[in-house]
Design an enzyme around this catalytic site. Structure first.
Site, mmCIF file in Angstrom:
data_model
loop_
_atom_site.group_PDB
_atom_site.id
_atom_site.type_symbol
_atom_site.label_atom_id
_atom_site.label_comp_id
_atom_site.label_asym_id
_atom_site.label_seq_id
_atom_site.Cartn_x
_atom_site.Cartn_y
_atom_site.Cartn_z
ATOM 1 N N ASN A 196 0.811 -1.229 0.000
ATOM 2 C CA ASN A 196 0.000 0.000 0.000
ATOM 3 C C ASN A 196 0.840 1.273 0.000
ATOM 4 O OD1 ASN A 196 -1.855 -2.022 0.408
ATOM 5 N ND2 ASN A 196 -2.860 -1.088 2.160
ATOM 6 N N SER A 243 -7.504 6.347 0.118
ATOM 7 C CA SER A 243 -8.723 5.862 0.770
ATOM 8 C C SER A 243 -9.212 6.911 1.759
ATOM 9 C CB SER A 243 -8.413 4.563 1.529
ATOM 10 O OG SER A 243 -9.448 4.251 2.437
ATOM 11 N N TYR A 288 -3.632 -0.760 8.050
ATOM 12 C CA TYR A 288 -4.155 -0.391 6.724
ATOM 13 C C TYR A 288 -4.419 1.110 6.668
ATOM 14 C CZ TYR A 288 -7.395 0.037 2.785
ATOM 15 O OH TYR A 288 -8.010 0.428 1.619
ATOM 16 N N LYS A 304 -2.715 4.128 4.265
ATOM 17 C CA LYS A 304 -3.464 5.001 3.359
ATOM 18 C C LYS A 304 -3.214 6.476 3.705
ATOM 19 C CE LYS A 304 -5.221 1.963 0.603
ATOM 20 N NZ LYS A 304 -4.956 2.006 -0.850
HETATM 21 P P1 NAQ Z 1 -9.336 -5.559 -4.967
HETATM 22 O O1 NAQ Z 1 -8.797 -6.523 -3.995
HETATM 23 O O2 NAQ Z 1 -10.384 -5.989 -5.932
HETATM 24 O O3 NAQ Z 1 -8.155 -4.883 -5.802
HETATM 25 C C1 NAQ Z 1 -6.858 -4.774 -5.310
HETATM 26 C C2 NAQ Z 1 -5.945 -4.652 -6.518
HETATM 27 O O4 NAQ Z 1 -4.593 -4.541 -6.063
HETATM 28 C C3 NAQ Z 1 -6.006 -5.882 -7.435
HETATM 29 O O5 NAQ Z 1 -5.919 -5.454 -8.783
HETATM 30 C C4 NAQ Z 1 -4.769 -6.656 -7.023
HETATM 31 O O6 NAQ Z 1 -4.277 -7.548 -8.007
HETATM 32 C C5 NAQ Z 1 -3.816 -5.489 -6.773
HETATM 33 N N1 NAQ Z 1 -2.665 -5.896 -5.970
HETATM 34 C C6 NAQ Z 1 -2.653 -6.418 -4.709
HETATM 35 N N2 NAQ Z 1 -1.396 -6.703 -4.347
HETATM 36 C C7 NAQ Z 1 -0.600 -6.344 -5.382
HETATM 37 C C8 NAQ Z 1 0.810 -6.392 -5.627
HETATM 38 N N3 NAQ Z 1 1.660 -6.885 -4.715
HETATM 39 N N4 NAQ Z 1 1.292 -5.925 -6.817
HETATM 40 C C9 NAQ Z 1 0.440 -5.442 -7.753
HETATM 41 N N5 NAQ Z 1 -0.884 -5.373 -7.587
HETATM 42 C C10 NAQ Z 1 -1.395 -5.827 -6.421
HETATM 43 O O7 NAQ Z 1 -9.869 -4.331 -4.094
HETATM 44 P P2 NAQ Z 1 -10.438 -2.905 -4.496
HETATM 45 O O8 NAQ Z 1 -11.470 -2.616 -3.505
HETATM 46 O O9 NAQ Z 1 -10.766 -2.819 -5.932
HETATM 47 O O10 NAQ Z 1 -9.163 -2.003 -4.174
HETATM 48 C C11 NAQ Z 1 -8.483 -1.207 -5.121
HETATM 49 C C12 NAQ Z 1 -7.803 -0.070 -4.370
HETATM 50 O O11 NAQ Z 1 -8.807 0.760 -3.807
HETATM 51 C C13 NAQ Z 1 -6.919 -0.537 -3.215
HETATM 52 O O12 NAQ Z 1 -5.775 0.290 -3.152
HETATM 53 C C14 NAQ Z 1 -7.805 -0.288 -1.993
HETATM 54 O O13 NAQ Z 1 -7.048 -0.085 -0.840
HETATM 55 C C15 NAQ Z 1 -8.529 0.973 -2.432
HETATM 56 N N6 NAQ Z 1 -9.766 1.234 -1.701
HETATM 57 C C16 NAQ Z 1 -10.796 0.314 -1.650
HETATM 58 C C17 NAQ Z 1 -11.918 0.566 -0.884
HETATM 59 C C18 NAQ Z 1 -13.104 -0.373 -0.874
HETATM 60 O O14 NAQ Z 1 -14.057 -0.186 -0.104
HETATM 61 N N7 NAQ Z 1 -13.141 -1.381 -1.763
HETATM 62 C C19 NAQ Z 1 -11.910 1.736 -0.040
HETATM 63 C C20 NAQ Z 1 -10.892 2.705 -0.260
HETATM 64 C C21 NAQ Z 1 -9.827 2.418 -1.044
HETATM 65 C C22 NAQ Z 1 -12.777 2.881 2.077
HETATM 66 C C23 NAQ Z 1 -12.369 1.608 1.394
HETATM 67 C C24 NAQ Z 1 -11.211 1.023 2.150
HETATM 68 O O15 NAQ Z 1 -10.189 1.681 2.386
HETATM 69 C C25 NAQ Z 1 -11.318 -0.406 2.607
HETATM 70 C C26 NAQ Z 1 -11.778 -0.445 4.038
#
Ligand code: NAQ
Length: 254
Positions: A107, A138, A151, A155
């Site tokens: 991250n 995030s 986490y 962020k």
């Molecule tokens: P998902 O798990 O589907 O996607 C994660 C992506 O990161 C995938 O494409 C995965 O292959 C890639 N990845 C993981 N490890 C890797 C590595 N070592 N090298 C290259 N790529 C890698 O999850 P998503 O929800 O689509 O998340 C995408 C981004 O959005 C992430 O950075 C995540 O932190 C961020 N995000 C997600 C959410 C959510 O609710 N889904 C939110 C905010 C930000 C508020 C909420 C959160 O923070 C979660 C509580």
């Protein structure tokens, strides 16, 4: 920024938020969408390729935890093909507070290292043309989900890094802004570990509150890219796109 004919590199362009954002990007007819992700999804890549004949979609396997020199090598291969890159999107992330080092490595360090590698090609002090970095951070970087403090801190770190990059744009020629999703329905938030298991039901509790879909998030994501506002902190929550006003508590004065 009009994305027509632009060249975009999208790290994690096949994830939950990533794939729907890739779909929205392809609709804008960039020249190249280069997707770097740890795991391939040939069905999704084929779908993106078939969506718009004007766009060349390519996929390269990439793990953001590799050393910067490895990333530079990969970027050399990409630049040899596409010649110029206009936008770099950093989207890799994991949510698992049992994995402390790995959370920071992906991250935070992964995002910083990928950006650092890109500076070899973009930095105007090296004769580069500059570019635009878009970091997926995030809302937990603003106010933590305190049950996942590792986490949330990772962020907060990338929100901070992105704001510094924006302020360095006059030196580097590279601008930056962050897109900060609120809770978005992806597998990331279905089930995850809290730090020291302080709250075993953290995912369930979170999902009792309103969320947004990946499509809603993706549409606003691309709007934020089109707005192309250096230093912007965008909140993408509950289907809305809002600029966050950052409160200054201190100033280095330099
Ligand atoms: P998902 O798990 O589907 O996607 C994660 C992506 O990161 C995938 O494409 C995965 O292959 C890639 N990845 C993981 N490890 C890797 C590595 N070592 N090298 C290259 N790529 C890698 O999850 P998503 O929800 O689509 O998340 C995408 C981004 O959005 C992430 O950075 C995540 O932190 C961020 N995000 C997600 C959410 C959510 O609710 N889904 C939110 C905010 C930000 C508020 C909420 C959160 O923070 C979660 C509580």
């Amino acid at each position: 920024m009009d994305l027509t004919n632009k060249n975009i590199i999208f790290v994690a362009g096949l994830g939950g938020i990533g794939l729907d954002t890739s779909r929205e990007l392809v609709k804008r007819s960039p020249k190249n969408l280069v997707i770097l992700d740890r795991v391939d999804n040939p069905v999704a890549v084929a779908e993106l390729k078939a969506m718009n004949p004007k766009v060349t979609v390519t996929y390269y396997p990439y793990d953001v935890t590799v050393p910067v020199v490895e990333t530079v090598k990969l970027l050399k291969t990409i630049f040899a093909k596409v010649k110029t890159v206009d936008v770099l999107i950093n989207g890799a992330g994991i949510l698992d507070d049992h994995q402390i080092e790995r959370t920071i490595a992906i991250n935070f360090t992964g995002l910083v290292n990928t950006t650092t590698a890109m500076m070899e090609f973009w930095d105007k002090r090296k004769g580069g043309p500059g570019g635009v970095v878009v970091n997926i951070c995030s809302v937990t970087g603003f106010n933590a989900i305190y049950q996942v403090p590792v986490y949330s801190a990772s962020k907060a770190a990338v929100v901070s890094f992105t704001m510094s990059m924006a302020k360095l744009a006059h030196i580097t020629g590279v601008t930056a802004f962050s897109v900060n999703p609120g809770i978005t329905k992806t597998t990331l938030v279905h089930k995850f570990n809290s730090w020291l298991d302080v709250e075993p039901r953290v995912a369930e509790l979170l999902l009792e509150h309103p969320t947004q879909t990946t499509q809603q998030c993706a549409q606003n994501f691309v709007k934020a890219i089109e707005a192309n506002k250096n230093g912007a902190v965008w909140k993408l929550d509950l289907g809305r796109l809002d600029l966050v006003e950052w409160t200054k508590h201190w100033d280095s004065g330099i």
